[in-house]
Design a protein around this motif. Structure first.
Motif, PDB file in Angstrom:
ATOM      1  N   GLN A 160     -20.292  16.316 -12.568  1.00  0.00           N
ATOM      2  CA  GLN A 160     -18.841  16.457 -12.709  1.00  0.00           C
ATOM      3  C   GLN A 160     -18.297  17.549 -11.798  1.00  0.00           C
ATOM      4  O   GLN A 160     -17.156  17.453 -11.317  1.00  0.00           O
ATOM      5  CB  GLN A 160     -18.494  16.775 -14.172  1.00  0.00           C
TER       6      GLN A 160
ATOM      7  N   ASP B 263      -0.883  12.467  -9.641  1.00  0.00           N
ATOM      8  CA  ASP B 263      -1.973  11.786 -10.357  1.00  0.00           C
ATOM      9  C   ASP B 263      -3.313  12.451 -10.069  1.00  0.00           C
ATOM     10  O   ASP B 263      -4.135  12.641 -10.980  1.00  0.00           O
ATOM     11  CB  ASP B 263      -2.035  10.311  -9.938  1.00  0.00           C
TER      12      ASP B 263
ATOM     13  N   THR C  94      -3.441  15.668 -11.980  1.00  0.00           N
ATOM     14  CA  THR C  94      -3.681  15.411 -13.407  1.00  0.00           C
ATOM     15  C   THR C  94      -5.161  15.099 -13.665  1.00  0.00           C
ATOM     16  O   THR C  94      -5.767  15.614 -14.604  1.00  0.00           O
ATOM     17  CB  THR C  94      -2.816  14.242 -13.889  1.00  0.00           C
ATOM     18  N   GLU C  95      -5.736  14.258 -12.798  1.00  0.00           N
ATOM     19  CA  GLU C  95      -7.150  13.914 -12.945  1.00  0.00           C
ATOM     20  C   GLU C  95      -8.037  15.142 -12.739  1.00  0.00           C
ATOM     21  O   GLU C  95      -9.014  15.343 -13.461  1.00  0.00           O
ATOM     22  CB  GLU C  95      -7.527  12.826 -11.937  1.00  0.00           C
TER      23      GLU C  95
ATOM     24  N   ALA D 217      -7.188  18.257 -13.271  1.00  0.00           N
ATOM     25  CA  ALA D 217      -7.029  19.131 -14.440  1.00  0.00           C
ATOM     26  C   ALA D 217      -7.841  18.610 -15.614  1.00  0.00           C
ATOM     27  O   ALA D 217      -8.467  19.380 -16.365  1.00  0.00           O
ATOM     28  CB  ALA D 217      -5.553  19.225 -14.812  1.00  0.00           C
ATOM     29  N   SER D 218      -7.838  17.280 -15.797  1.00  0.00           N
ATOM     30  CA  SER D 218      -8.607  16.674 -16.885  1.00  0.00           C
ATOM     31  C   SER D 218     -10.107  16.905 -16.682  1.00  0.00           C
ATOM     32  O   SER D 218     -10.837  17.241 -17.616  1.00  0.00           O
ATOM     33  CB  SER D 218      -8.312  15.178 -16.949  1.00  0.00           C
ATOM     34  N   MET D 219     -10.572  16.744 -15.445  1.00  0.00           N
ATOM     35  CA  MET D 219     -11.986  16.969 -15.140  1.00  0.00           C
ATOM     36  C   MET D 219     -12.369  18.427 -15.318  1.00  0.00           C
ATOM     37  O   MET D 219     -13.460  18.747 -15.803  1.00  0.00           O
ATOM     38  CB  MET D 219     -12.279  16.504 -13.716  1.00  0.00           C
TER      39      MET D 219
ATOM     40  N   GLY E 220     -10.999  20.457 -17.444  1.00  0.00           N
ATOM     41  CA  GLY E 220     -11.083  20.663 -18.890  1.00  0.00           C
ATOM     42  C   GLY E 220     -12.392  20.160 -19.454  1.00  0.00           C
ATOM     43  O   GLY E 220     -12.998  20.803 -20.323  1.00  0.00           O
ATOM     44  N   ALA E 221     -12.842  18.991 -18.960  1.00  0.00           N
ATOM     45  CA  ALA E 221     -14.126  18.441 -19.415  1.00  0.00           C
ATOM     46  C   ALA E 221     -15.273  19.355 -19.015  1.00  0.00           C
ATOM     47  O   ALA E 221     -16.234  19.547 -19.781  1.00  0.00           O
ATOM     48  CB  ALA E 221     -14.329  17.045 -18.832  1.00  0.00           C
TER      49      ALA E 221
ATOM     50  N   SER F 292     -15.501  22.225 -21.372  1.00  0.00           N
ATOM     51  CA  SER F 292     -16.126  21.803 -22.626  1.00  0.00           C
ATOM     52  C   SER F 292     -17.646  21.756 -22.480  1.00  0.00           C
ATOM     53  O   SER F 292     -18.387  22.183 -23.375  1.00  0.00           O
ATOM     54  CB  SER F 292     -15.590  20.431 -23.036  1.00  0.00           C
TER      55      SER F 292
END
Length: 265
Positions: free
Chosen positions: A111, A201, A204-205, A207-209, A211-212, A215
């Protein structure tokens, strides 16, 4: 002479009788000796059997004592099995935890690379969108500034200005050269908005990655990931390999202990 011969005959007969008696006595003695020899031979055989039996009995007693000692040792080890099994289960749980961390680390590394590509993609799209925005705003501004000149060319004295409403037009705006058309400005706006949407887009992707990844890093917080997880990957491999060997050996020893105890009961 006759008398002498008779006496000699009698003497010889006596000698024969004595010899016969002696022979019989010797034969009886020989038979007795043979019988005694046989008896002694049998006795010696019995003695040897007895001695062999005693030696065998001594050996069996030694084997019995050794077996009893082994049984005691097995019982002693068997009593330790619950604690060993508990410790073994703890080792298995640790192995599962390390294996899960190894999978998480591999996923984090994957990732991390994808995030880097996505961030690079976002920066490229963002730069392209800004260029399209500048081009659109520049031509839109030229078009708006030229609009006054476009409208002014048809103005006549006494006609209300469509911009300000004045009936007098002492200095109408002039026409700029090479003015973009309204359709071209609209087309550039659509291109700019599409480019901007792609950039948003991608952001956003990304930022989502990110965040993952955060985690995943929570489950790997005991490891130093500053080098991209290379040191953590090496350490995990060494620990997992060693622990797998230890668990396998302990499982084998516990199984052997249980079998030995059952066979020795």
């Amino acid at each position: 002479i006759v008398k002498a011969a008779e006496e000699e005959q009698e003497r010889l007969g006596k000698i024969r009788e004595d010899l016969e008696q002696l022979w019989q006595e010797q034969e009886a003695a020989y038979k007795k000796t043979v019988q005694q020899a046989e008896q002694w031979k049998h006795r010696n055989f019995l003695i040897q059997q007895y001695e062999d039996g005693c030696a065998r009995l001594k050996t069996l007693r030694g084997e019995r004592d050794l077996l009893n000692e082994n049984v005691k040792q097995l019982e002693k080890e068997y009593k330790k099995l619950p604690a060993r099994k508990k410790k073994l289960e703890q080792s298995r749980e640790l192995l599962r935890l390390l294996a899960n961390q190894q999978r998480q680390l591999a996923l984090w590394q994957k990732q991390q690379k994808l995030l880097k590509k996505k961030q690079e993609e976002y920066l490229r799209l963002d730069g392209a969108a800004k260029e399209k925005k500048q081009e659109y705003e520049y031509l839109d501004d030229r078009y708006k500034k030229a609009s006054a000149g476009i409208l002014a060319k048809d103005l006549k004295e006494g006609m209300p200005c469509p911009v300000c409403g004045s009936l007098h037009h002492p200095a109408p705006a002039g026409m700029e050269a090479d003015v973009p058309s309204e359709n071209r400005v609209k087309e550039l706006k659509i291109i700019y908005e599409e480019a901007w949407k792609k950039a948003v887009d991608a952001q956003t992707e990304a930022a989502s990655m990110a965040g993952a990844l955060k985690s995943l890093e929570e489950g790997l917080k005991e490891w130093d990931l500053s080098d991209g997880g290379q040191d953590a990957e090496s350490s995990l491999t060494v620990r997992i390999t060693g622990l797998e060997g230890a668990v396998s050996a302990e499982e084998r020893e516990i199984k052997e202990c249980e079998n030995g105890y059952q066979n020795g009961k």
